[in-house]
Design an enzyme around this catalytic site. Structure first.
Site: not given
Ligand code: AHR
Length: 498
Positions: A25, A172-173, A245, A301, A350
């Site tokens: 990103e 995205n999101e 995450y 992600e 990432q």
């Molecule tokens: O990876 C960091 C961020 O986490 C990304 O930009 C977003 O899609 C997610 O919330």
């Protein structure tokens, strides 16, 4: 003595290489400095891409790369990133650190980066603040071979031949930074946007595949999002994303990436292992609308998210990477392999210098993180057939972090070689293990090992503190293979059959 049963005769489906994908990103030092330094940089580069990083990614066999975000994707206007660099728009990256974005890395540069790495392309389009026309023109710009305003513009900007876009994310999101939409609203928007993701046939490439369209999926355990989006838009998509995450405490207190105690270690691993429940439950919902498993679950992600390194810009999400991260990667990849009937791609967040990165850079220096070594050790699973495997679960950890001691998966490639990847999550206890093959006999076994203290990590001064080494502790037996896994270790075995 633990027993792992592997049945070489029971193939459960292909493990897509894309499960080993990554994400880049416009965030912190991922693109700028991490991947792209510009042609005039003293750091050795090819067309602006760092040679050291590109070579390491080729060796890791990176199969696919997602770009330009993330939250950045829904603020990105692709036309800002084409044409002569000196006239590209300069702007503030409001989402990530408030730094200047000069758009010197745009579509052509991303395609060049993927060409150098030898990986597929996953472009994430803007739904939150973009238009249908903008997205559809981007697709035309990138992929149309004939005469059209966008294809002509691409040629004017230096690329005669169209690019290959393998995957396209439609937003995205969109439940959050991508527009704060409800699932019903997004699902209808998705139907409209995806209509204009055209497939442009190419006479020179008659086998060209249509772009694989990915709808924005849920955040972690938002099962209602999956339900609504599948119900309203399921038949219009090829894939549905999932973001999850691993946070050790709370979003406002995520804890240090390098300084943590044993209970925190197990809590982190316990939270990472929640991926298994998420995949099972989202897959079960998807099964109701797509029993044939045509739609892939795309975990685009995932990974650890800790407090950023002290003294660094909090908007840059730069964190170190220890053996704990390696264990998160190892257990998660084993879970993905075992869910290969639904999980068709995954992209750890990432690639360089951001979150659970496989590579860190500092000026001209580069280091490979423990997570990098896990991805490289697991690479033989790419495109192999998952094998049925089973072992009795032993639970370790403590009150707030119970996790299975061993995570494993096994696959067989076209040459008949079996890969077994094992993660011993115990911080202190080794594990003696017999691998019992249900059919056939092993002729030889070789392996690789990654191990260290739970807090061990690589620095620019000592970049090889944690690295993969040859594993000589596995022996062929009558039943299969026997070995001992050291504490906090990842082992990858290659078993050749008689
Ligand atoms: O990876 C960091 C961020 O986490 C990304 O930009 C977003 O899609 C997610 O919330």
């Amino acid at each position: 003595m633990a027993k792992l049963y592997v049945n070489p005769a029971m193939k459960l489906g292909k493990i897509n290489k894309e499960v080993y994908g990554n994400f880049s990103e416009h965030l912190g030092r991922c693109i700028y400095e991490g991947l792209y330094v510009g042609e005039d940089s003293p750091i050795p580069n090819t067309k602006g891409m760092r040679n050291d990083v590109v070579n390491a990614l080729r060796e890791m066999k990176l199969p696919v790369l997602r770009w330009p975000g993330g939250c950045f994707a829904d603020e990105y206007h692709w036309e800002d990133g084409i044409g002569p660099k000196e006239s590209r728009k300069k702007m503030i990256n409001t989402h990530w650190g408030g730094v200047l974005e000069d758009n010197s890395f745009g579509t052509h540069e991303f395609m060049e980066l993927c060409r150098q790495i030898g990986c597929e392309t996953y472009v994430n389009a803007n739904v939150g603040s973009g238009t249908v026309r903008e997205m559809s023109e981007w697709v035309e710009y990138m992929t149309f071979d004939g005469i059209s305003p966008m294809a002509d513009l691409r040629r004017k900007n230096g690329d005669e031949e169209p690019f290959t876009v393998n995957y396209l994310g439609v937003g995205n999101e969109n439940w959050g930074c991508g527009g704060n939409m409800t699932p019903e609203h997004y699902a209808n928007e998705y139907r409209r946007y995806q209509t204009y993701v055209r497939h442009y046939p190419n006479e020179k490439n008659p086998d060209k595949k249509p772009i694989y369209k990915i709808a924005c999926g849920p955040n972690a355990d938002d099962y209602n999002w999956t339900e609504q989006v599948m119900k309203i838009a399921g038949r219009h998509m090829n894939g549905l994303s999932l973001h999850y995450y691993t946070i050790t405490d709370t979003w406002s207190h995520k804890g240090s990436a390098t300084e943590f105690d044993m209970p925190t270690y197990y809590r982190t691993l316990g939270r990472a292992s929640h991926m298994e429940t998420l995949l099972d439950r989202h897959s079960a919902i998807m099964d109701q609308y797509d029993a044939e498993k045509r739609v892939g679950l795309i975990v685009d992600e995932w990974g650890t998210w800790f407090d950023c390194e002290p003294g660094t810009n909090p908007g840059f999400l730069y964190q170190q990477n220890t053996m704990r991260d390696a264990m998160v990667a190892a257990l998660t990849l084993n879970i993905f392999n075992k869910h290969c009937s639904r999980v068709k791609m995954a992209n750890i967040a990432q690639l360089v210098n951001v979150l659970q990165a496989v590579i860190l850079t500092e000026g001209e220096k580069m280091l490979l993180t423990p997570t990098y070594h896990v991805f490289k050790m697991y690479a033989p699973h790419q495109e192999a057939q998952l094998l049925d495997s089973h072992m009795e679960a032993q639970w370790i950890g403590n009150e707030d972090g119970k996790v299975r001691k061993i995570y494993e998966s096994a696959s067989v490639n076209d040459a008949g070689e079996i890969t077994v990847t094992l993660a011993n999550l115990s911080a202190e206890e080794a594990e003696a293990m017999d691998i019992v093959l249900a059919e056939g006999s092993a002729a030889s076994v070789t392996g690789e090992l990654l191990t260290g203290a739970i807090t061990a990590y690589n620095t620019f001064e000592a970049p090889e503190t944690v690295k993969a080494e040859q594993f000589t502790g596995a022996k062929v037996t009558e039943q299969g293979v026997s070995l001992e896994l050291p504490p906090c270790s990842v082992v990858s075995l290659c078993i050749k059959m008689k």
